[in-house]
Design a protein around this motif. Structure first.
Motif, PDB file in Angstrom:
ATOM      1  N   LEU A  10       0.866  -1.169   0.000  1.00 47.27           N
ATOM      2  CA  LEU A  10       0.000   0.000   0.000  1.00 47.27           C
ATOM      3  C   LEU A  10       0.906   1.224   0.000  1.00 47.27           C
ATOM      4  CD1 LEU A  10      -3.046   0.957   0.401  1.00 47.27           C
ATOM      5  CD2 LEU A  10      -2.332   1.395   2.744  1.00 47.27           C
ATOM      6  N   VAL A  11       0.823   2.026  -1.050  1.00 46.06           N
ATOM      7  CA  VAL A  11       1.567   3.286  -1.127  1.00 46.06           C
ATOM      8  C   VAL A  11       0.599   4.380  -0.716  1.00 46.06           C
ATOM      9  CG1 VAL A  11       2.790   4.901  -2.622  1.00 46.06           C
ATOM     10  CG2 VAL A  11       3.094   2.429  -2.935  1.00 46.06           C
ATOM     11  N   ALA A  12       0.990   5.150   0.303  1.00 42.20           N
ATOM     12  CA  ALA A  12       0.058   6.115   0.875  1.00 42.20           C
ATOM     13  C   ALA A  12       0.703   7.479   1.074  1.00 42.20           C
ATOM     14  CB  ALA A  12      -0.460   5.593   2.217  1.00 42.20           C
ATOM     15  N   THR A  40      -3.216   4.952  -2.439  1.00 48.35           N
ATOM     16  CA  THR A  40      -4.369   5.565  -1.779  1.00 48.35           C
ATOM     17  C   THR A  40      -4.765   6.897  -2.371  1.00 48.35           C
ATOM     18  OG1 THR A  40      -3.010   6.730  -0.149  1.00 48.35           O
ATOM     19  CG2 THR A  40      -3.780   4.504   0.423  1.00 48.35           C
ATOM     20  N   GLY A  41      -3.842   7.570  -3.054  1.00 45.66           N
ATOM     21  CA  GLY A  41      -4.108   8.927  -3.492  1.00 45.66           C
ATOM     22  C   GLY A  41      -3.683   9.920  -2.431  1.00 45.66           C
ATOM     23  N   SER A  51      -7.016   1.719   7.627  1.00 48.73           N
ATOM     24  CA  SER A  51      -8.225   1.042   7.173  1.00 48.73           C
ATOM     25  C   SER A  51      -7.995   0.378   5.814  1.00 48.73           C
ATOM     26  CB  SER A  51      -9.387   2.045   7.090  1.00 48.73           C
ATOM     27  OG  SER A  51     -10.539   1.407   6.592  1.00 48.73           O
ATOM     28  N   ALA A  52      -7.347   1.092   4.906  1.00 39.38           N
ATOM     29  CA  ALA A  52      -7.051   0.519   3.584  1.00 39.38           C
ATOM     30  C   ALA A  52      -6.070  -0.642   3.699  1.00 39.38           C
ATOM     31  CB  ALA A  52      -6.491   1.602   2.661  1.00 39.38           C
ATOM     32  N   ALA A  62       3.906   1.730   2.487  1.00 39.91           N
ATOM     33  CA  ALA A  62       4.946   2.663   2.071  1.00 39.91           C
ATOM     34  C   ALA A  62       4.380   4.074   2.160  1.00 39.91           C
ATOM     35  CB  ALA A  62       5.407   2.353   0.650  1.00 39.91           C
ATOM     36  N   LEU A  63       4.905   4.856   3.091  1.00 38.34           N
ATOM     37  CA  LEU A  63       4.401   6.198   3.336  1.00 38.34           C
ATOM     38  C   LEU A  63       5.301   7.226   2.669  1.00 38.34           C
ATOM     39  CD1 LEU A  63       3.722   5.729   7.139  1.00 38.34           C
ATOM     40  CD2 LEU A  63       2.013   5.736   5.310  1.00 38.34           C
TER      41      LEU A  63
END
Length: 135
Positions: A10-12, A40-41, A51-52, A62-63
């Motif tokens: 998840l890239v956030a 996530t956008g 949550s995602a 990945a933040l």
């Protein structure tokens, strides 16, 4: 690691910064390396990100942060992941992050921090070598 199961990332983009070119570049690098990537956008809250991550059953979060709020936002994501019992999710960070903040982020639970100029292959290799793919 199960060679049949792909790493799910998840890239956030937490917080209010509106720059996501780096997040999109690293997302594509993970895809090119054979990983499943969910992006996530922009302008996600830590709660939305966790949550995602839970819904998508990811192996990695990945933040990316350029706003300077990385200490607060990354730590909040990690705390929420722990609250949800997701301690096994690898958390990495990237963005414009001062060198002095990197040890603080690692102490908080960020496995690695990638700053501008880091070769994409370094981030991909780090994930491949440190993720625990869920069965």
């Amino acid at each position: 690691m199960d060679s049949e199961k792909k790493i799910r990332v998840l890239v956030a983009k937490p917080g209010l910064d509106g720059h996501d070119r780096g997040a999109k570049v690293i997302a594509q690098a993970f895809r090119d390396a054979g990983m499943e990537v969910i992006y996530t956008g922009l302008r996600q809250t830590p709660e939305m990100i966790v949550s995602a991550a839970l819904q998508e059953d990811v192996d990695v979060v990945a933040l990316s942060c350029l706003s300077g709020a990385h200490l607060t936002l990354f730590s909040r994501v990690i705390a929420l992941l722990k609250q949800k019992g997701m301690e096994d999710v690898l958390v990495i960070g990237g963005g414009v992050i001062p060198d002095d903040d990197i040890p603080i982020l690692k102490e908080a639970g960020v496995a690695e921090v990638f700053t501008p100029g880091t070769p994409l292959s370094q981030a991909v290799d780090f994930v491949k070598n440190h993720v625990q793919v869920k069965g």
